[in-house]
Design a protein around this motif. Sequence first.
Motif, PDB file in Angstrom:
ATOM      1  N   ILE A 190      49.239  -0.559 -39.794  1.00 52.59           N
ATOM      2  CA  ILE A 190      48.655  -0.725 -38.731  1.00 52.59           C
ATOM      3  C   ILE A 190      48.533   0.653 -37.782  1.00 52.59           C
ATOM      4  N   GLU A 191      47.560   0.967 -37.273  1.00 53.26           N
ATOM      5  CA  GLU A 191      47.308   2.136 -36.166  1.00 53.26           C
ATOM      6  C   GLU A 191      46.476   1.583 -35.064  1.00 53.26           C
ATOM      7  N   ALA A 192      47.157   1.808 -33.978  1.00 49.27           N
ATOM      8  CA  ALA A 192      46.343   1.456 -32.765  1.00 49.27           C
ATOM      9  C   ALA A 192      46.868   2.246 -31.634  1.00 49.27           C
ATOM     10  N   ASP A 193      46.113   2.025 -30.324  1.00 51.46           N
ATOM     11  CA  ASP A 193      46.738   2.235 -29.051  1.00 51.46           C
ATOM     12  C   ASP A 193      47.800   1.353 -28.710  1.00 51.46           C
ATOM     13  N   SER A 194      47.918   0.459 -28.949  1.00 50.50           N
ATOM     14  CA  SER A 194      48.824  -0.802 -28.582  1.00 50.50           C
ATOM     15  C   SER A 194      49.013  -1.782 -29.725  1.00 50.50           C
ATOM     16  N   VAL A 195      50.340  -2.045 -30.194  1.00 54.02           N
ATOM     17  CA  VAL A 195      50.571  -2.913 -31.125  1.00 54.02           C
ATOM     18  C   VAL A 195      51.563  -3.912 -30.826  1.00 54.02           C
TER      19      VAL A 195
ATOM     20  N   THR B 211      53.396 -11.888 -36.440  1.00 51.09           N
ATOM     21  CA  THR B 211      51.963 -11.766 -36.112  1.00 51.09           C
ATOM     22  C   THR B 211      51.988 -10.610 -35.432  1.00 51.09           C
ATOM     23  N   TYR B 212      50.600  -9.762 -35.560  1.00 56.36           N
ATOM     24  CA  TYR B 212      50.287  -8.729 -34.880  1.00 56.36           C
ATOM     25  C   TYR B 212      49.050  -8.795 -33.834  1.00 56.36           C
ATOM     26  N   LEU B 213      49.329  -8.063 -32.959  1.00 52.85           N
ATOM     27  CA  LEU B 213      48.008  -7.991 -31.894  1.00 52.85           C
ATOM     28  C   LEU B 213      47.725  -6.497 -31.811  1.00 52.85           C
ATOM     29  N   ALA B 214      46.751  -5.705 -32.194  1.00 49.52           N
ATOM     30  CA  ALA B 214      46.553  -4.394 -32.238  1.00 49.52           C
ATOM     31  C   ALA B 214      45.464  -4.261 -31.083  1.00 49.52           C
ATOM     32  N   ILE B 215      45.453  -3.175 -30.252  1.00 52.84           N
ATOM     33  CA  ILE B 215      44.329  -3.028 -29.482  1.00 52.84           C
ATOM     34  C   ILE B 215      43.994  -1.725 -29.116  1.00 52.84           C
ATOM     35  N   GLN B 216      42.597  -1.355 -29.399  1.00 54.02           N
ATOM     36  CA  GLN B 216      42.079  -0.194 -29.150  1.00 54.02           C
ATOM     37  C   GLN B 216      42.361   0.995 -30.292  1.00 54.02           C
ATOM     38  N   HIS B 217      41.301   1.254 -30.867  1.00 49.41           N
ATOM     39  CA  HIS B 217      41.237   2.309 -31.661  1.00 49.41           C
ATOM     40  C   HIS B 217      42.009   1.699 -33.078  1.00 49.41           C
ATOM     41  N   VAL B 218      41.895   0.740 -33.483  1.00 52.78           N
ATOM     42  CA  VAL B 218      42.516   0.047 -34.428  1.00 52.78           C
ATOM     43  C   VAL B 218      42.306   0.432 -35.775  1.00 52.78           C
ATOM     44  N   ASN B 219      43.172   0.841 -36.781  1.00 54.21           N
ATOM     45  CA  ASN B 219      42.871   0.919 -38.235  1.00 54.21           C
ATOM     46  C   ASN B 219      43.927   0.241 -38.876  1.00 54.21           C
TER      47      ASN B 219
END
Length: 269
Positions: free
Chosen positions: A136-141, A152-160
Amino acid sequence: RNHAHLIFGADRSLSSDTIWSNADRGVETRTESELDVGTQVIKGSHFVIQQNGDTVTFVTPNPATLITDERQSSADATEAVFDSHSNQLVGLKQNGHFQFTQGDRRGHSERARVEDNGLTSTLEGGAVVSDPKMHIEADSVRINQSDPKAPTYLAIQHVNTLTADSDGVQVLVKADRADGNSDKVLYTGNVSLWRDNAFIQSNTMEASQAEKVLHARGNVRSDFELVHATSDSMDLDNDAQIAHYVGNVHARKQEMLIDSADMVVKAVK
């Protein structure tokens, strides 16, 4: 070599070349130091430690490493709060070149914080988290470990996210937000998926590794089995290699055009 050793409270000790009391009735060090708090150890330098009733606070502006039985993390600066009775980590902030390893999971970001008695971790600023099933890559994880076996993961903004399906084929998804675990993820906002020669775009998408299905909803656009299609929704069965389109379906394959309320496309093996 450490030659000053301070024991304070149950299962808490501090080692350094020199330890002294400060004006706030706390203790400080400057050179190489090690703080033991129950099952947790912090290694670094320039420690400031203060006990205030039910909590013990720890601050260092210098690079430090926090080591527990299962996890190791480091950063350029660290702030931690421990329960003074149980020595449990209550909260943690690590800023600058943060990185961690925990079993087969690892990650890095510009900063991170740990809350909920260590159950949740939030990585911010170029956050990257990987385990054997998902990258996972993101502004926030945010990682929630209420269930250690299925975080569990919550990824926000520019998520790959990058995963491998049951056939070992890599699947790349880009979105504004991803919420789930390594077996099932709900993607929302500008969702795009690439798998082999297939491409799917939609407003929301739910992908299940365990069930080997995918559900795309809202402004669906796809390229599957040389069929370019748009629709309101699309359900893909990876095992059967069947795509089911519903609502305002417009499809094209070479010179053939189809307009329909419902369409099924099956891969030719």
